[in-house]
Design a protein around this motif. Structure first.
Motif, PDB file in Angstrom:
ATOM      1  N   GLU A  33       0.854  -1.178   0.000  1.00 44.09           N
ATOM      2  CA  GLU A  33       0.000   0.000   0.000  1.00 44.09           C
ATOM      3  C   GLU A  33       0.893   1.233   0.000  1.00 44.09           C
ATOM      4  OE1 GLU A  33      -3.963  -1.095   2.332  1.00 44.09           O
ATOM      5  OE2 GLU A  33      -2.220  -1.065   3.647  1.00 44.09           O
ATOM      6  N   PHE A  34       0.337   2.353  -0.432  1.00 42.36           N
ATOM      7  CA  PHE A  34       1.065   3.614  -0.520  1.00 42.36           C
ATOM      8  C   PHE A  34       0.150   4.700   0.041  1.00 42.36           C
ATOM      9  CE2 PHE A  34       2.712   7.168  -3.337  1.00 42.36           C
ATOM     10  CZ  PHE A  34       3.949   7.252  -2.745  1.00 42.36           C
ATOM     11  N   ILE A  35       0.316   5.022   1.346  1.00 39.31           N
ATOM     12  CA  ILE A  35      -0.561   5.982   2.007  1.00 39.31           C
ATOM     13  C   ILE A  35       0.298   7.023   2.699  1.00 39.31           C
ATOM     14  CG2 ILE A  35      -2.360   6.291   3.762  1.00 39.31           C
ATOM     15  CD1 ILE A  35      -3.225   3.414   3.180  1.00 39.31           C
ATOM     16  N   ASP A  36      -0.088   8.284   2.543  1.00 38.19           N
ATOM     17  CA  ASP A  36       0.671   9.399   3.126  1.00 38.19           C
ATOM     18  C   ASP A  36       2.119   9.405   2.660  1.00 38.19           C
ATOM     19  OD1 ASP A  36      -1.531  10.336   4.520  1.00 38.19           O
ATOM     20  OD2 ASP A  36      -1.003   9.303   6.374  1.00 38.19           O
ATOM     21  N   GLY A  37       2.366   8.987   1.413  1.00 40.56           N
ATOM     22  CA  GLY A  37       3.709   8.981   0.862  1.00 40.56           C
ATOM     23  C   GLY A  37       4.591   7.873   1.395  1.00 40.56           C
ATOM     24  N   HIS A 122      -1.934  -0.612  14.461  1.00 47.56           N
ATOM     25  CA  HIS A 122      -2.471   0.621  15.057  1.00 47.56           C
ATOM     26  C   HIS A 122      -2.336   1.795  14.089  1.00 47.56           C
ATOM     27  CE1 HIS A 122      -3.619   3.718  17.845  1.00 47.56           C
ATOM     28  NE2 HIS A 122      -2.513   4.369  17.506  1.00 47.56           N
ATOM     29  N   GLN A 123      -1.140   2.044  13.626  1.00 46.42           N
ATOM     30  CA  GLN A 123      -0.906   3.187  12.737  1.00 46.42           C
ATOM     31  C   GLN A 123      -1.697   3.057  11.445  1.00 46.42           C
ATOM     32  OE1 GLN A 123       0.711   5.899  13.614  1.00 46.42           O
ATOM     33  NE2 GLN A 123       0.514   6.913  11.657  1.00 46.42           N
ATOM     34  N   ARG A 124      -1.678   1.886  10.844  1.00 49.23           N
ATOM     35  CA  ARG A 124      -2.323   1.671   9.545  1.00 49.23           C
ATOM     36  C   ARG A 124      -3.849   1.713   9.648  1.00 49.23           C
ATOM     37  NH1 ARG A 124      -0.222  -2.994   8.551  1.00 49.23           N
ATOM     38  NH2 ARG A 124      -1.963  -4.126   9.460  1.00 49.23           N
ATOM     39  N   ASP A 125      -4.428   0.858  10.507  1.00 47.13           N
ATOM     40  CA  ASP A 125      -5.881   0.678  10.521  1.00 47.13           C
ATOM     41  C   ASP A 125      -6.635   1.696  11.360  1.00 47.13           C
ATOM     42  OD1 ASP A 125      -5.561  -1.533   8.880  1.00 47.13           O
ATOM     43  OD2 ASP A 125      -5.558  -2.956  10.540  1.00 47.13           O
ATOM     44  N   ARG A 126      -5.977   2.283  12.359  1.00 49.55           N
ATOM     45  CA  ARG A 126      -6.677   3.214  13.251  1.00 49.55           C
ATOM     46  C   ARG A 126      -6.333   4.677  13.009  1.00 49.55           C
ATOM     47  NH1 ARG A 126      -4.624  -0.872  16.937  1.00 49.55           N
ATOM     48  NH2 ARG A 126      -6.251  -2.413  17.306  1.00 49.55           N
ATOM     49  N   VAL A 127      -5.258   4.945  12.262  1.00 46.83           N
ATOM     50  CA  VAL A 127      -4.844   6.333  12.023  1.00 46.83           C
ATOM     51  C   VAL A 127      -4.833   6.656  10.528  1.00 46.83           C
ATOM     52  CG1 VAL A 127      -3.006   8.042  12.342  1.00 46.83           C
ATOM     53  CG2 VAL A 127      -3.463   6.356  14.144  1.00 46.83           C
TER      54      VAL A 127
END
Length: 194
Positions: A33-37, A122-127
């Motif tokens: 995946e590529f999210i927030d750079g 946590h970082q991926r799915d909740r933020v």
């Protein structure tokens, strides 16, 4: 792959797509995946993860037969430069025809994630994912949190975030508001809790 993770803000979307194609051929089952750079590797789902998606798919088909819970890569973030692989994308049947690996998210009514057993959950799915899906204006985000034994429904995206988050413990019903309009009886999720 480590070199890419060390310099996430200089990668362009096109470079990510090519790297993801190559890596998926070399390493069977790789899901990037590529999210927030940032490039992230999403873990392969385990058996309980798959049963939760099966459970949700059955409910959606019975309640809304004109919809399907797709396993489809989506163009996300405010400018559609991100690339996410939700565990499920609830959308009208046939809406992704001809779109390829990374589809436009406009027809998606709800993005679904089921937490995994990795350190990035946590970082991926909740933020990151709630923010990316809200920026993309996907009406609902459903998070099935196996660690907390909770189900969270994010709704009312304003282009930056979801304004409403409703969380219930496993065993309590939770309503998915319009445009989905389905109530989930979550008792079965207790069987697949961590």
């Amino acid at each position: 792959m480590a070199a890419l993770a060390d310099r996430p803000h200089i990668m362009e979307t096109e470079h990510f797509e090519e790297a993801a194609r190559i890596l998926s051929r070399l390493e069977k089952g790789a899901r990037l995946e590529f999210i927030d750079g940032k490039v992230r590797s999403k873990p392969m789902p385990d058996g309980d993860h798959g049963l939760i998606i099966e459970w949700l798919t059955r409910i959606c088909i019975q309640s809304r037969p004109e919809l399907w819970l797709y396993d489809q890569g989506l163009k996300v973030d405010a400018y559609r430069k991100g690339r996410a692989r939700p565990d499920g994308s609830l959308a009208p049947t046939g809406c992704f025809a001809g779109q390829g690996e990374w589809a436009d998210a406009d027809p998606v009514l709800m993005a679904v994630e089921v937490t995994s057993h990795d350190s990035d959950t946590h970082q991926r799915d909740r933020v990151e994912k709630p923010r990316a899906y809200a920026e993309t204006r996907i009406p609902l985000y459903l998070l099935i949190d196996r660690q907390a034994c909770e189900v969270s429904v994010y709704s009312e995206p304003d282009g930056d975030r979801y304004e409403n988050v409703h969380t219930v413990p496993y065993g309590k019903p939770v309503h998915l508001p319009d445009p989905v309009n389905i109530t989930l009886e979550t008792e079965a999720l207790k069987d697949w809790a961590d």
